[in-house]
Write a protein that holds these residues in place. Structure first.
Motif, mmCIF file in Angstrom:
data_model
loop_
_atom_site.group_PDB
_atom_site.id
_atom_site.type_symbol
_atom_site.label_atom_id
_atom_site.label_comp_id
_atom_site.label_asym_id
_atom_site.label_seq_id
_atom_site.Cartn_x
_atom_site.Cartn_y
_atom_site.Cartn_z
ATOM 1 N N GLU A 101 -6.237 3.535 7.040
ATOM 2 C CA GLU A 101 -6.084 3.646 5.584
ATOM 3 C C GLU A 101 -4.990 2.729 5.023
ATOM 4 O O GLU A 101 -3.932 3.176 4.587
ATOM 5 N N ASP B 103 3.845 2.601 5.701
ATOM 6 C CA ASP B 103 2.633 2.170 4.994
ATOM 7 C C ASP B 103 1.921 1.101 5.819
ATOM 8 O O ASP B 103 2.538 0.374 6.593
ATOM 9 N N ARG B 104 0.598 1.001 5.606
ATOM 10 C CA ARG B 104 -0.182 0.015 6.340
ATOM 11 C C ARG B 104 -0.569 -1.164 5.446
ATOM 12 O O ARG B 104 -1.017 -0.968 4.310
ATOM 13 N N SER C 277 -8.308 3.781 0.188
ATOM 14 C CA SER C 277 -6.844 3.768 0.315
ATOM 15 C C SER C 277 -6.224 2.489 -0.226
ATOM 16 O O SER C 277 -5.029 2.464 -0.549
ATOM 17 N N VAL C 278 -7.011 1.413 -0.323
ATOM 18 C CA VAL C 278 -6.463 0.118 -0.755
ATOM 19 C C VAL C 278 -6.124 0.160 -2.239
ATOM 20 O O VAL C 278 -7.003 0.307 -3.093
ATOM 21 N N GLU C 279 -4.846 0.015 -2.540
ATOM 22 C CA GLU C 279 -4.385 0.025 -3.933
ATOM 23 C C GLU C 279 -4.327 -1.376 -4.520
ATOM 24 O O GLU C 279 -4.479 -1.560 -5.729
ATOM 25 N N LEU D 78 -12.911 1.151 1.351
ATOM 26 C CA LEU D 78 -11.581 1.640 1.727
ATOM 27 C C LEU D 78 -10.837 2.131 0.486
ATOM 28 O O LEU D 78 -10.065 1.382 -0.132
ATOM 29 N N TRP E 151 -10.391 -0.246 9.885
ATOM 30 C CA TRP E 151 -9.372 0.088 8.890
ATOM 31 C C TRP E 151 -9.562 1.431 8.202
ATOM 32 O O TRP E 151 -8.611 1.965 7.642
ATOM 33 N N GLN E 152 -10.754 1.987 8.275
ATOM 34 C CA GLN E 152 -10.901 3.322 7.695
ATOM 35 C C GLN E 152 -10.073 4.334 8.495
ATOM 36 O O GLN E 152 -9.697 5.391 7.980
ATOM 37 N N GLN E 153 -9.759 3.984 9.732
ATOM 38 C CA GLN E 153 -8.963 4.887 10.570
ATOM 39 C C GLN E 153 -7.491 4.887 10.170
ATOM 40 O O GLN E 153 -6.803 5.900 10.321
ATOM 41 N N LYS F 108 -2.778 0.381 2.602
ATOM 42 C CA LYS F 108 -2.401 0.457 1.182
ATOM 43 C C LYS F 108 -2.630 -0.877 0.483
ATOM 44 O O LYS F 108 -3.026 -0.933 -0.684
#
Length: 648
Positions: free
Chosen positions: A189, A143-144, A221-223, A219, A185-187, A191
């Protein structure tokens, strides 16, 4: 021969870590190289598997599974290092050899809040809690986790906590605008995003809450967003992430090449390249450089002025892996004056002061004498990177800072997250020269036909693999973008993009980017020596030079753009002075065809001059296509060059 400014002491082999390494090689490997750096370098590049295994063994790398060999496949790209090994970068940093639990390991200074100090025990505790907090948010291997945060202890803690989980870290400095951050960061993704709410630059507050909201919006992907209350009170996200917990500190064992963090190219001409670095390669490279080249170890306090958007931050924060405490500084280096960082050096008892060549030259030009402003008696080393340091910069350090320090001018890059040429305690320091090629880095100069040259200007190449070469680019499944970036000019050989001269003794001079070459009458001229002369004039504060080729094969045009000190206007007398100085110091070929006054030189967010986008604009490329504005510290500076193009 350049002027010698410093010479190793007679007992350097007894006092230095590289001397201890040579003694270890003699005792453990039956390899007696005396104190001969060139012999050691030659062995390190002729026998890379043996050298890097020696680095692993000498520094006692902590591994959960040992490697089956050091170098299974030496091809570039695609070299396979330490197959079978399982380790964790964060575990090796947090070992902090030689630092007691109650001793400081992080000393932070900021223009936004008061000083912060973490002991070794406190750092481990902060990482333990942050790790548990990330696990509560569902973060696991692969995860990022992204940080929109400055050079402060929280960012370091977050990086180590992320790495301990086998997750992947990426940081952007909060001065980056929304577009720059999203382009990066869109590259990948992420979390989880951890962000400050703002910061102070000097005495100016910079609110970043709107930018953070825009980044999160862009983004999907950001939870989870975790806010660090840095400029404003009220946010509790960081406190919640690092809340008390019984969960023990543990480290996920990962393969040698498992992604540790993603760094980015400057992105001045398109999306920034997402450069993936691995746990093992970064660990080994930084152990080698910090201990053997910078001579850092227990008792030292290591500083580099950097933001979290530059690879020097990643380099700096490996300091505890060799037993050195680190000094983190966030703010305007010229506020309230250019003496601030030198006073921080006294306050923190800094033993190693890393900075950029432009900062040292700015201090020189302003008449700053650091040794009169601060007690620098603890200082043993000074290092400069980011641009070539000219001879007068070297001489200023020994006159104004200390005659006893080992000054290292170094060059490398985000691509390898290190310097592959720099200084070493075994060699003298000579004005304007980089003392050596780093251990394990087979750096050579290539002529236009791809053959090595000595004592002549050539293309900087690396002809054997290094462990810290990228694992790859994010999203580049077949490796084609990575191969194109470094190996397309000379198949199987890394082309870096700089001009370098390497002499018989291995000393180097880098003279600028090879894609920004000044080529007049078939003679290649580097830009760095040009800037050294022009910016040495009292009235000139900055400059950029470009050469426009003649499609008919003529001499083309050499155009110089200067930024002048307040109140000074470019006139014929100043033009004549510039021409005279360049002709006298360099050659008639260096005299520009035209000189223009501009308000600013375009620079990246990490301070590098942008000759290539200027050249593109002057040859007809629209501004919006010549450079990605979000990658520039001062995008408005490009408009002047567009006006010059229109007027021509």
């Amino acid at each position: 021969m350049a002027k010698e400014l410093w010479r190793p002491p007679a007992d350097v082999l007894e006092r230095s870590r590289i001397g201890a390494f040579l003694g270890w090689l003699r005792a453990e490997r039956d390899l007696d190289l005396g104190g001969d750096y060139q012999a050691l370098w030659r062995w390190s590049v002729d026998f890379p598997a043996e050298f890097w295994q020696a680095v692993w063994d000498h520094f006692g790398v902590v591994a959960h599974e040992p490697p089956t060999t050091a170098l299974a496949d030496p091809r570039m790209p695609g070299a396979e290092w330490f197959p079978g090994a399982r380790l964790n970068y964060a575990e090796n940093v947090l070992r902090m050899p030689g630092i007691a639990d109650d001793e400081p390991v992080v000393l932070a200074r900021s223009q936004t809040r008061g000083p912060v100090t973490l002991t070794a025990a406190e750092l481990r505790e902060q990482v333990r809690r942050a790790r548990a907090g990330l696990r509560r948010l569902g973060v696991g291997p692969g995860d990022r986790v992204a940080a929109y945060a400055p050079n402060i202890p929280e960012t370091f803690v977050l990086m180590l906590a992320t790495a301990s989980l086998g997750a992947i870290f990426s940081s952007c400095a909060p001065e980056f605008g929304t577009r720059s951050v999203v382009d990066r960061w869109q590259q990948i993704e992420p979390k989880v995003l951890v962000a400050v709410d703002g910061y102070r630059y000097g005495d100016k507050p910079v609110d970043r809450r709107a930018e953070v909201a825009a980044i999160v919006e862009a983004l999907p992907s950001v939870e989870t967003l975790v806010t660090i209350p840095y400029l404003h009170d009220g946010a509790t996200g960081w406190a919640e992430l690092t809340a008390a917990t019984d969960e023990p500190l543990a480290f996920e064992p990962v393969p040698f090449g498992h992604p540790l963090y993603v760094l980015y190219s400057s992105g001045t001409t398109g999306l920034p390249k997402p450069i993936v670095h691995g746990h093992g390669g970064i660990l080994l490279e930084h152990l080698k450089m910090l201990a053997l080249h910078h001579d850092l170890g227990p008792g030292d306090r290591f500083f580099w002025f950097t933001t979290t958007g530059w690879m020097m931050w990643n380099y700096l924060v490996s300091g505890p892996a060799v037993g050195a405490a680190i000094v983190l500084v966030d703010g305007n280096p010229a506020h309230p004056d250019l003496g601030w960082l030198w006073r921080v050096a006294e306050e923190t008892r800094m033993s190693y002061f890393g900075t950029s060549a432009p900062f040292l030259l700015s201090c020189r030009k302003a008449g700053v004498v650091p040794k009169e402003l601060a007690d620098l008696s603890a200082l043993r080393g000074v290092a400069s990177t980011g641009a070539p340091l000219p001879p007068e910069g070297f001489e200023w350090v020994y006159e104004a800072v200390s005659e006893h320090v080992l000054l290292a001018s170094a060059s490398g890059g985000t691509d390898v997250c290190t310097a592959f040429v720099g200084g070493v305690p075994l060699l003298p320091v000579r004005a304007g020269e980089i003392a050596c090629r780093a251990l394990g880095a087979r750096v050579e100069a290539f002529a236009a036909d791809g053959t090595p040259v000595v004592g002549e200007l050539g293309e900087l190449v690396i002809t054997a693999p290094m462990p810290s070469m990228p694992v790859g680019f994010w999203g580049d499944a077949d490796g084609s973008r990575y191969a194109e970036a470094y190996f397309s000019t000379y198949p199987g050989i890394w082309r870096h993009g700089d001009w370098i001269t390497v002499d018989e003794a291995g000393a180097c001079v880098i003279t600028g980017r090879s894609d920004a070459t000044l080529n007049r009458g078939g003679v290649r001229l580097g830009t760095s020596e040009f800037y050294s002369v022009v910016e040495g004039l009292d009235d000139v504060t900055d400059s950029v030079v470009v050469h426009l080729e003649d499609p008919e094969g003529g001499a083309g045009e050499l155009l110089l753009f200067v930024v002048l000190r307040p109140g000074v206007t470019l006139d014929d007398a100043l033009r004549a002075t510039i021409a005279r100085e360049l002709r006298t110091a360099l050659s008639p070929r260096h005299v520009p065809d035209q000189v223009f006054q501009v308000e600013a030189v375009p620079r990246t967010l990490s301070g590098k001059k942008l000759e290539v986008p200027v050249k593109r604009i002057l040859t007809g490329t629209p501004v919006d296509q010549a450079a990605a504005k979000g990658a520039l510290a001062n995008p408005e500076s490009l408009r002047y060059f567009e006006a010059v193009r229109a007027a021509r």
